[in-house]
Scaffold this active site. Structure first.
Site, PDB file in Angstrom:
ATOM      1  CG  HIS A 229      -1.914   1.080   1.282  1.00  0.00           C
ATOM      2  ND1 HIS A 229      -1.671   2.292   1.862  1.00  0.00           N
ATOM      3  CD2 HIS A 229      -3.161   1.160   0.783  1.00  0.00           C
ATOM      4  CE1 HIS A 229      -2.737   3.072   1.747  1.00  0.00           C
ATOM      5  NE2 HIS A 229      -3.653   2.407   1.081  1.00  0.00           N
TER       6      HIS A 229
ATOM      7  CB  ALA B  12      -5.635   0.837  -4.296  1.00  0.00           C
ATOM      8  CB  ALA B  13     -10.416   3.465  -2.920  1.00  0.00           C
ATOM      9  CB  CYS B  14      -5.714   5.580  -2.032  1.00  0.00           C
ATOM     10  SG  CYS B  14      -5.221   3.916  -1.601  1.00  0.00           S
ATOM     11  CG  HIS B  15      -3.320   3.343  -6.484  1.00  0.00           C
ATOM     12  ND1 HIS B  15      -2.782   2.089  -6.579  1.00  0.00           N
ATOM     13  CD2 HIS B  15      -2.541   4.027  -5.611  1.00  0.00           C
ATOM     14  CE1 HIS B  15      -1.716   2.013  -5.790  1.00  0.00           C
ATOM     15  NE2 HIS B  15      -1.558   3.181  -5.193  1.00  0.00           N
TER      16      HIS B  15
END
Ligand SMILES: O=C(O)CC[SeH]
Length: 408
Positions: free
Chosen positions: A112, A351-354
């Site tokens: 992550h 990934a949501a943060c990507h």
């Protein structure tokens, strides 16, 4: 609408909401106050600490509350740097570029960003050297021997996530830790290699026990297991067995390890969610496995060889709730285009943060061809997901692709 993005975040369990609400009403005192209201808040926090400790098989004193996974991961990596300089003094006579004046970290290439970007920063700032060990494309996991082969005299920490958020592949953390602990370190080498795992995606889906893993540190992330957006770190016997250095300084809370007036209601919620995991993780695992497998069966039944699964290896274990699937039958369809055209499916391409409009770096890292990675969806089921939900999503996907075929 069917929510199938539980690896991104989960809703709060109803019992968790109830505990948070009660704590907001009844335990709003400052836990450091000695009067009744303060004591009530302190009791709530103490119970939560016990519940989190029990969930991962830790001692109560090994649990330190944080704001979440990013803080926990950053803190643990920073502690390793400080521990290196406190304990491994190298006489670099005149040679300031001597590599052994810097700590060395070993990690995987699928971590992550709250691990990866910290280590990138350490490397670019000359704070530490880092080896990003590539996962094997035949397993989607790091190989223990590759990790061991990367060890140097200045290696101070090995950090490998317990399960990957996009493929669900479980990493051999226990094997790594037990083999590293059996290594004899020589003069001129770090006396101890600290061992950490980011357990964000594993907790609540598979059994997680710090003694079985053999880690010195572990990161707990509430919003992945129906808890609020707060977290904790496990540090084995902090200050005695595992080094601990505060990142923050202030009012002495958390034994001065992590000061700041405690977020009692969120901590209470984390504790209740941990209790639910402790009591039910076997049932959660079985249910999610049944639903995820049903999803993959229905995808095959309806799309045959127009779909392929990423991260599904005979010789690797996966999280029970995660399915990474590429739609390869339709020319150059992209995952985000599928999601845009099938609004009932609330999932992600990674990934949501990507960024969602590029092929997943994780899939590329496990050897998925770029064209296939472009058409991938990361679908993650939850405790309440039902077969009817899967049937509904499959039907919408079939309609979309049939309409698309008729347009081509
Ligand atoms: O969506 C994910 O995989 C993690 C986001 Se923090």
């Amino acid at each position: 609408m069917v929510y199938l993005d539980y690896n991104a975040t989960t809703p709060l369990a109803p019992e968790v909401i109830d505990v948070i609400t009660e704590s907001l009403r009844e335990a709003w005192g400052n836990p450091s106050s000695s009067h009744e209201l303060g004591c009530k808040a302190k009791e709530v926090i103490s119970l939560a600490r016990t519940q989190v400790a029990n969930m991962i098989g830790a001692n109560i004193s090994d649990i330190i509350f944080t704001s979440g996974g990013t803080e926990g991961n950053n803190w643990i990596l920073q502690m390793a740097v400080k521990y290196y300089h406190e304990t491994f003094k190298i006489e670099c006579i005149g040679d300031t570029n001597n590599k052994t004046s810097r700590p060395h970290f070993i990690t995987s290439n699928i971590e992550h960003d709250s691990i990866k970007l910290v280590l990138d920063h350490f490397q670019s700032e000359g704070i530490a050297d880092v080896t990003f060990v590539p996962v094997r494309t035949t397993t989607g996991a790091v190989d223990v021997q590759d990790i061991l082969a990367a060890i140097r005299p200045s290696t101070i920490m090995i950090t490998v996530m317990l399960a990957n958020n996009e493929t669900g592949v479980l990493q051999p953390v226990s094997d790594i830790c037990h083999q590293v602990k059996s290594l004899k370190r020589n003069i001129g080498e770090t006396k101890r290699i600290l061992l950490h795992t980011d357990a964000a995606q594993a907790i609540g889906k598979v059994s997680v026990n710090v003694e079985d893993l053999g880690v010195d540190y572990l990161t707990v992330v509430g919003h992945k297991f129906y808890a609020p957006r707060i977290g904790a770190i496990f540090a084995k016997n902090p200050g005695q067995t595992s080094p601990i250095y505060p990142l923050l300084f202030g009012g002495g809370q958390e034994r001065n390890f992590r000061p700041g007036t405690e977020n009692t209601p969120m901590i209470a919620g984390l504790g209740k969610a941990a209790q639910l995991v402790f009591d039910n993780v076997g049932m959660y695992h079985s249910h999610m496995l049944e639903i995820r497998n049903y999803l993959e069966l229905k995808l095959i039944e309806n799309f045959q060889d127009s779909v392929c699964f990423n991260g599904k290896f005979q010789c690797s274990e996966r999280l029970p709730n995660t399915c990474n699937v590429s739609f390869i039958g339709s020319k150059s369809i992209k995952g985000h285009e599928i999601l845009s055209n099938v609004p009932s499916l609330q999932a992600s391409v990674g990934a949501a943060c990507h960024a969602q409009n590029r092929p997943s770096s994780i899939l590329l890292a496990i050897g998925v061809p770029e064209a296939v990675a472009w058409s991938a969806l990361r679908i993650s089921v939850g405790r309440e997901t039902r077969k009817e939900d899967i049937d509904s999503v499959i039907q919408d996907l079939v309609v979309f692709f049939n309409q698309r075929k008729s347009l081509v």
